[in-house]
Design a protein around this motif. Structure first.
Motif, short mmCIF file in Angstrom:
data_model
loop_
_atom_site.label_atom_id
_atom_site.label_comp_id
_atom_site.label_asym_id
_atom_site.label_seq_id
_atom_site.Cartn_x
_atom_site.Cartn_y
_atom_site.Cartn_z
N VAL A 1 0.83 -1.21 0.00
CA VAL A 1 0.00 0.00 0.00
C VAL A 1 0.86 1.25 0.00
CG1 VAL A 1 -1.57 1.38 1.43
CG2 VAL A 1 -2.06 -1.05 0.99
N HIS A 2 2.00 1.19 0.68
CA HIS A 2 2.91 2.35 0.76
C HIS A 2 3.85 2.42 -0.45
CE1 HIS A 2 1.91 4.09 4.64
NE2 HIS A 2 1.73 2.87 5.09
N GLY A 3 3.57 1.63 -1.47
CA GLY A 3 4.33 1.72 -2.71
C GLY A 3 5.53 0.80 -2.78
N GLY A 4 5.68 -0.09 -1.83
CA GLY A 4 6.82 -1.02 -1.86
C GLY A 4 6.65 -2.09 -2.93
N GLU A 5 7.75 -2.50 -3.50
CA GLU A 5 7.73 -3.55 -4.51
C GLU A 5 7.99 -4.90 -3.85
OE1 GLU A 5 10.31 -2.83 -7.77
OE2 GLU A 5 9.68 -0.75 -8.04
N LEU A 6 6.99 -5.77 -3.91
CA LEU A 6 7.11 -7.08 -3.26
C LEU A 6 8.22 -7.92 -3.87
CD1 LEU A 6 3.33 -8.00 -2.83
CD2 LEU A 6 4.92 -7.24 -1.07
N ALA A 7 8.49 -7.73 -5.14
CA ALA A 7 9.52 -8.53 -5.81
C ALA A 7 10.90 -8.31 -5.18
CB ALA A 7 9.57 -8.19 -7.29
N VAL A 8 11.12 -7.12 -4.63
CA VAL A 8 12.41 -6.82 -4.01
C VAL A 8 12.65 -7.71 -2.79
CG1 VAL A 8 13.76 -5.01 -2.86
CG2 VAL A 8 12.34 -4.45 -4.83
N LEU A 9 11.57 -8.11 -2.12
CA LEU A 9 11.69 -8.92 -0.90
C LEU A 9 12.00 -10.38 -1.19
CD1 LEU A 9 8.67 -7.47 1.12
CD2 LEU A 9 11.08 -6.83 1.28
N TRP A 10 11.85 -10.77 -2.43
CA TRP A 10 12.13 -12.17 -2.79
C TRP A 10 13.61 -12.33 -3.08
CZ3 TRP A 10 10.95 -16.83 -2.05
CH2 TRP A 10 11.37 -17.86 -2.90
N GLN A 11 14.33 -12.83 -2.06
CA GLN A 11 15.77 -13.05 -2.17
C GLN A 11 16.06 -14.49 -1.75
OE1 GLN A 11 17.77 -10.78 -3.44
NE2 GLN A 11 16.27 -9.12 -3.47
N PRO A 12 15.86 -15.44 -2.66
CA PRO A 12 15.99 -16.86 -2.30
C PRO A 12 17.35 -17.24 -1.75
CG PRO A 12 15.86 -16.57 -4.70
CD PRO A 12 15.50 -15.26 -4.08
N THR A 13 18.42 -16.60 -2.25
CA THR A 13 19.74 -16.96 -1.74
C THR A 13 19.88 -16.61 -0.26
OG1 THR A 13 20.60 -14.83 -2.53
CG2 THR A 13 20.87 -16.73 -3.98
N GLU A 14 19.27 -15.51 0.15
CA GLU A 14 19.35 -15.12 1.56
C GLU A 14 18.52 -16.06 2.43
OE1 GLU A 14 18.85 -11.04 2.39
OE2 GLU A 14 20.50 -10.43 1.09
N ILE A 15 17.41 -16.53 1.89
CA ILE A 15 16.61 -17.52 2.63
C ILE A 15 17.40 -18.80 2.82
CG2 ILE A 15 14.53 -18.95 2.55
CD1 ILE A 15 13.13 -16.67 1.09
N VAL A 16 18.14 -19.19 1.79
CA VAL A 16 19.00 -20.38 1.89
C VAL A 16 20.06 -20.18 2.97
CG1 VAL A 16 20.71 -21.79 0.69
CG2 VAL A 16 18.61 -21.12 -0.49
N ILE A 17 20.68 -18.99 2.99
CA ILE A 17 21.70 -18.70 4.01
C ILE A 17 21.10 -18.78 5.41
CG2 ILE A 17 23.18 -16.88 4.97
CD1 ILE A 17 23.61 -15.91 2.07
N ILE A 18 19.93 -18.17 5.59
CA ILE A 18 19.30 -18.10 6.92
C ILE A 18 18.87 -19.48 7.40
CG2 ILE A 18 17.33 -17.19 8.21
CD1 ILE A 18 17.46 -14.75 6.26
N PHE A 19 18.08 -20.17 6.57
CA PHE A 19 17.59 -21.49 6.98
C PHE A 19 18.72 -22.52 6.98
CE2 PHE A 19 12.93 -20.65 6.39
CZ PHE A 19 12.56 -21.13 7.64
N GLY A 20 19.60 -22.45 5.99
CA GLY A 20 20.72 -23.40 5.93
C GLY A 20 21.61 -23.28 7.16
N GLY A 21 21.93 -22.02 7.54
CA GLY A 21 22.75 -21.83 8.73
C GLY A 21 22.06 -22.31 9.98
N GLY A 22 20.75 -21.99 10.11
CA GLY A 22 20.00 -22.40 11.30
C GLY A 22 19.87 -23.90 11.43
#
Length: 286
Positions: free
Chosen positions: A20-41
């Motif tokens: 609603v505030h004009g943010g682009e949802l596509a920017v939040l999709w960073q699969p490599t960072e999700i891999v780093i976060i979940f992989g590390g955990g």
């Protein structure tokens, strides 16, 4: 069901307000960072809890999408079963239940209450102490102490999945920072790019911190709470069995012993005296 509803509501509020505030949802999709976060955990969990705790957690995880089996209907079956067993003991003697406790899956009494019969650990707990009542020389005080030890052990074992998931949730924000720092390092090596490209890289790096916190407190942490509640509910069922059997050992009639056990159940799941009385009468007529 409530897990899915909660996830949908949370994502609608967070991402909806962002859009609603004009943010682009596509920017939040960073699969490599999700891999780093979940992989590390998950890697850290394997180091700290590898083996049986991890297997128990994987086995328990699918249950979060199902309702708790320890509801009012379950406790109605549980108390009806105990009433029938204790009534049989009172009328025919302790030896009359020997075949039932030795092979509960073939018992005509236990088979009438499938909700309880499918709970292997609870049935084993119940039959073990009924067996002690039949063939043992232990008094009620000694049996109560033994029950307490076993219930504590069972609760500790049942709480392992929630502990593992809670530790995963605790670590995800830190691994989110790891992902963000790695993104910043990558950005620092790309300073030759124009500002518009650098802005995208910096934004992608910051997503790591955001995702770590969101995954920890929005997704994984609540799962630990659900599993913890399931473990507590299972312990409540054990305590209900314990209270009923001890009341019987102390000489109370089956109806009174079951009433002792009913009081050990939380009010939200506890059947009323009238509900249980009617249910037991109907069950005996089967």
């Amino acid at each position: 069901m409530f897990v899915i509803i909660g996830y949908i509501f949370m994502m609608a509020c967070i991402f909806g307000a962002y859009a609603v505030h004009g943010g682009e949802l596509a920017v939040l999709w960073q699969p490599t960072e999700i891999v780093i976060i979940f992989g590390g955990g998950i890697g850290a969990l394997i180091v700290g809890y590898g083996g049986k705790p991890m297997k128990a957690t994987l086995k328990a995880a699918p249950s979060i999408f199902k309702g708790s089996p320890y509801n009012k209907n379950f406790f109605m079956d549980l108390f009806a079963l105990q009433f029938e067993i204790l009534t049989k003991i009172r009328k025919e003697g302790l030896m009359s239940i020997e075949a039932d406790v030795d092979d509960p899956h073939s018992s005509a009494v236990f088979s009438k209450y499938p909700k309880v019969a499918h709970d292997h650990h609870l049935i084993e707990f119940m039959t073990d102490y009924l067996r002690l009542m039949v063939g043992g020389n232990l008094n009620a005080f000694e049996i109560e102490n033994l029950m307490d030890v076993e219930i504590d052990t069972h609760h500790h074992e049942a709480a392992v999945p929630s502990t593992v998931i809670a530790k995963l949730a605790d670590g995800l924000p830190a691994f989110g920072i790891v992902a963000a720092v790695m993104g910043v390092v990558h950005t620092m090596g790309s300073l030759h790019l124009p500002p518009s490209e650098l802005g995208k890289l910096i934004g992608a790096a910051l997503v790591g911190t955001f995702m770590g916190i969101l995954l920890a407190y929005g997704f994984v942490g609540p799962i630990a709470s659900v599993l913890e509640a399931r473990a507590a509910a299972a312990t409540q069922a054990f305590n209900a069995v314990k209270t009923t059997l001890l009341a019987s050992l102390n000489g109370y009639a089956p109806q009174v012993a079951v009433e002792f056990g009913r009081k050990a159940v939380e009010s939200t799941e506890r059947p009323s005296f009238k509900e249980l009385e009617d249910y037991v009468k109907n069950a005996k007529g089967k």
